[in-house]
Design a protein around this motif. Structure first.
Motif, PDB file in Angstrom:
ATOM      1  N   HIS A 124       0.828  -1.199   0.000  1.00  0.00           N
ATOM      2  CA  HIS A 124       0.000   0.000   0.000  1.00  0.00           C
ATOM      3  C   HIS A 124       0.866   1.254   0.000  1.00  0.00           C
ATOM      4  CE1 HIS A 124      -3.853  -2.071   1.708  1.00  0.00           C
ATOM      5  NE2 HIS A 124      -3.336  -2.696   0.664  1.00  0.00           N
ATOM      6  N   LYS A 125       0.284   2.331  -0.498  1.00  0.00           N
ATOM      7  CA  LYS A 125       0.973   3.615  -0.505  1.00  0.00           C
ATOM      8  C   LYS A 125       0.385   4.516   0.579  1.00  0.00           C
ATOM      9  CE  LYS A 125       1.943   3.567  -5.491  1.00  0.00           C
ATOM     10  NZ  LYS A 125       1.746   4.296  -6.784  1.00  0.00           N
ATOM     11  N   ILE A 126       1.175   5.455   1.014  1.00  0.00           N
ATOM     12  CA  ILE A 126       0.703   6.470   1.946  1.00  0.00           C
ATOM     13  C   ILE A 126       0.714   7.806   1.205  1.00  0.00           C
ATOM     14  CG2 ILE A 126       1.040   7.637   4.143  1.00  0.00           C
ATOM     15  CD1 ILE A 126       0.263   4.718   4.407  1.00  0.00           C
ATOM     16  N   ILE A 127      -0.468   8.337   0.979  1.00  0.00           N
ATOM     17  CA  ILE A 127      -0.596   9.600   0.254  1.00  0.00           C
ATOM     18  C   ILE A 127      -1.251  10.626   1.171  1.00  0.00           C
ATOM     19  CG2 ILE A 127      -1.590  10.764  -1.749  1.00  0.00           C
ATOM     20  CD1 ILE A 127      -1.495   8.138  -3.242  1.00  0.00           C
ATOM     21  N   GLU A 128      -0.506  11.670   1.474  1.00  0.00           N
ATOM     22  CA  GLU A 128      -0.978  12.730   2.371  1.00  0.00           C
ATOM     23  C   GLU A 128      -1.488  12.153   3.685  1.00  0.00           C
ATOM     24  OE1 GLU A 128      -3.831  15.072   0.294  1.00  0.00           O
ATOM     25  OE2 GLU A 128      -2.354  15.933  -1.097  1.00  0.00           O
ATOM     26  N   GLY A 129      -0.768  11.150   4.178  1.00  0.00           N
ATOM     27  CA  GLY A 129      -1.089  10.554   5.469  1.00  0.00           C
ATOM     28  C   GLY A 129      -2.159   9.483   5.432  1.00  0.00           C
ATOM     29  N   ASP A 130      -2.747   9.235   4.269  1.00  0.00           N
ATOM     30  CA  ASP A 130      -3.800   8.225   4.150  1.00  0.00           C
ATOM     31  C   ASP A 130      -3.280   6.978   3.449  1.00  0.00           C
ATOM     32  OD1 ASP A 130      -5.729   9.865   5.344  1.00  0.00           O
ATOM     33  OD2 ASP A 130      -6.172  10.850   3.427  1.00  0.00           O
ATOM     34  N   GLU A 131      -3.706   5.808   3.950  1.00  0.00           N
ATOM     35  CA  GLU A 131      -3.333   4.539   3.339  1.00  0.00           C
ATOM     36  C   GLU A 131      -4.136   4.325   2.062  1.00  0.00           C
ATOM     37  OE1 GLU A 131      -3.367  -0.257   4.440  1.00  0.00           O
ATOM     38  OE2 GLU A 131      -3.926   1.248   5.937  1.00  0.00           O
ATOM     39  N   VAL A 132      -3.448   3.993   0.977  1.00  0.00           N
ATOM     40  CA  VAL A 132      -4.105   3.777  -0.311  1.00  0.00           C
ATOM     41  C   VAL A 132      -3.777   2.373  -0.804  1.00  0.00           C
ATOM     42  CG1 VAL A 132      -4.310   4.525  -2.709  1.00  0.00           C
ATOM     43  CG2 VAL A 132      -3.996   6.224  -0.888  1.00  0.00           C
ATOM     44  N   CYS A 133      -4.809   1.566  -1.011  1.00  0.00           N
ATOM     45  CA  CYS A 133      -4.632   0.191  -1.481  1.00  0.00           C
ATOM     46  C   CYS A 133      -4.344   0.191  -2.981  1.00  0.00           C
ATOM     47  CB  CYS A 133      -5.889  -0.627  -1.192  1.00  0.00           C
ATOM     48  SG  CYS A 133      -5.844  -2.311  -1.837  1.00  0.00           S
ATOM     49  N   THR A 134      -3.334  -0.572  -3.387  1.00  0.00           N
ATOM     50  CA  THR A 134      -2.987  -0.692  -4.806  1.00  0.00           C
ATOM     51  C   THR A 134      -3.171  -2.125  -5.307  1.00  0.00           C
ATOM     52  OG1 THR A 134      -0.656  -1.054  -4.239  1.00  0.00           O
ATOM     53  CG2 THR A 134      -1.346   1.218  -4.674  1.00  0.00           C
ATOM     54  N   CYS A 135      -3.870  -2.941  -4.526  1.00  0.00           N
ATOM     55  CA  CYS A 135      -4.120  -4.329  -4.920  1.00  0.00           C
ATOM     56  C   CYS A 135      -5.116  -4.370  -6.085  1.00  0.00           C
ATOM     57  CB  CYS A 135      -4.679  -5.127  -3.747  1.00  0.00           C
ATOM     58  SG  CYS A 135      -3.639  -5.103  -2.264  1.00  0.00           S
ATOM     59  N   THR A 136      -5.082  -5.467  -6.815  1.00  0.00           N
ATOM     60  CA  THR A 136      -6.048  -5.664  -7.893  1.00  0.00           C
ATOM     61  C   THR A 136      -6.793  -6.976  -7.671  1.00  0.00           C
ATOM     62  OG1 THR A 136      -4.350  -6.710  -9.282  1.00  0.00           O
ATOM     63  CG2 THR A 136      -4.742  -4.340  -9.588  1.00  0.00           C
ATOM     64  N   PHE A 137      -8.004  -7.033  -8.198  1.00  0.00           N
ATOM     65  CA  PHE A 137      -8.870  -8.187  -7.996  1.00  0.00           C
ATOM     66  C   PHE A 137      -9.383  -8.669  -9.353  1.00  0.00           C
ATOM     67  CE2 PHE A 137      -9.053  -5.182  -4.542  1.00  0.00           C
ATOM     68  CZ  PHE A 137      -8.829  -5.958  -3.419  1.00  0.00           C
ATOM     69  N   VAL A 138      -9.208  -9.955  -9.610  1.00  0.00           N
ATOM     70  CA  VAL A 138      -9.725 -10.553 -10.844  1.00  0.00           C
ATOM     71  C   VAL A 138     -11.119 -11.083 -10.548  1.00  0.00           C
ATOM     72  CG1 VAL A 138      -9.395 -12.311 -12.619  1.00  0.00           C
ATOM     73  CG2 VAL A 138      -7.405 -11.165 -11.596  1.00  0.00           C
ATOM     74  N   LEU A 139     -12.109 -10.559 -11.265  1.00  0.00           N
ATOM     75  CA  LEU A 139     -13.508 -10.889 -11.000  1.00  0.00           C
ATOM     76  C   LEU A 139     -14.132 -11.654 -12.158  1.00  0.00           C
ATOM     77  CD1 LEU A 139     -14.716  -7.437  -9.588  1.00  0.00           C
ATOM     78  CD2 LEU A 139     -13.780  -9.382  -8.311  1.00  0.00           C
ATOM     79  N   LEU A 140     -14.959 -12.638 -11.809  1.00  0.00           N
ATOM     80  CA  LEU A 140     -15.775 -13.355 -12.786  1.00  0.00           C
ATOM     81  C   LEU A 140     -17.208 -12.882 -12.594  1.00  0.00           C
ATOM     82  CD1 LEU A 140     -16.225 -15.555 -14.930  1.00  0.00           C
ATOM     83  CD2 LEU A 140     -16.475 -17.212 -13.058  1.00  0.00           C
TER      84      LEU A 140
END
Length: 214
Positions: A124-140
């Protein structure tokens, strides 16, 4: 199916229940109320949140063929799903069903059920103090135009389903009970009688006729 969302057409309404529309299989936030119908019947008004009144749908308590038909209708309602937050990505596992959004064009975003085929975790990234998820999900995708197809998406498009409670909405609960009584009443209004004609030793002819009380 409701027309495309027009923010100027209606004021935002709080919605705690979702309904899967029959026209496009998409999930929409709705409000419900039971109204007096024709005769002794009742009808359920489904009011799409943030859509004008012209988009409302109505269903009559006497409009279901049997219990199975009514049960299928009831499964089109559920508690509103919750947006997956950046710190909750670990709760998503392969094989679970989620509600996800898909953009078919500018201003045309709809929600459908999908099964998680794969979770691709990343730091995850921290942008301006907030946690930002960068994960991806493969959906059917399970419903809608993408049914049977796989796509990859980010956390901002994924919602977690809530456990189905026995009582989702008082108006829905009342309407389903009235509909069950209507089905039972219709069943009691029909009967069968049998006429057996002996045609000879070991032979007989059975005639079955149904009578429906008017």
């Amino acid at each position: 199916m409701p027309p495309k969302r027009n923010p100027a057409a209606a004021s935002p309404q709080p919605c705690g229940i979702d309904f899967r529309a029959s026209d496009d299989d998409g999930w929409y936030g709705v409000q419900l109320c039971v109204e007096r119908g024709d005769g002794d019947g009742r009808r359920l008004r489904v009011m799409y949140c943030d859509f004008p009144e012209v988009c409302d749908e109505t269903f009559t308590s006497g409009g279901f063929a049997d219990e199975e038909d009514l049960e299928e209708f009831s499964r089109r309602f559920r508690a509103s799903s919750g947006q997956l937050q950046d710190w909750e990505c670990g709760e998503v596992v392969e094989g679970m069903t989620v509600c996800a959004s898909y953009a078919f064009g500018e201003g045309d975003v709809r929600f459908y059920d999908a099964v998680v085929e794969e979770v691709c975790f990343s730091d995850h990234k921290i942008i301006e103090g907030d946690e930002v998820c960068t994960c991806t999900f493969v959906l059917l995708w399970q419903h809608g135009p993408n049914a049977g197809r796989k796509t990859s998406t980010g956390i901002e498009h994924v919602c977690l389903l809530k456990q189905r409670s026995k009582l989702i909405d008082p108006a829905l609960d009342l309407f389903l009970e009235l509909s069950r009584k209507s089905i039972k009443s219709a069943g009691q209004g029909s009967c069968k009688f049998y006429i057996i004609l002996k045609l000879g030793p070991g032979l007989r002819f059975t005639c079955v006729q149904s009578l429906t009380s008017l």
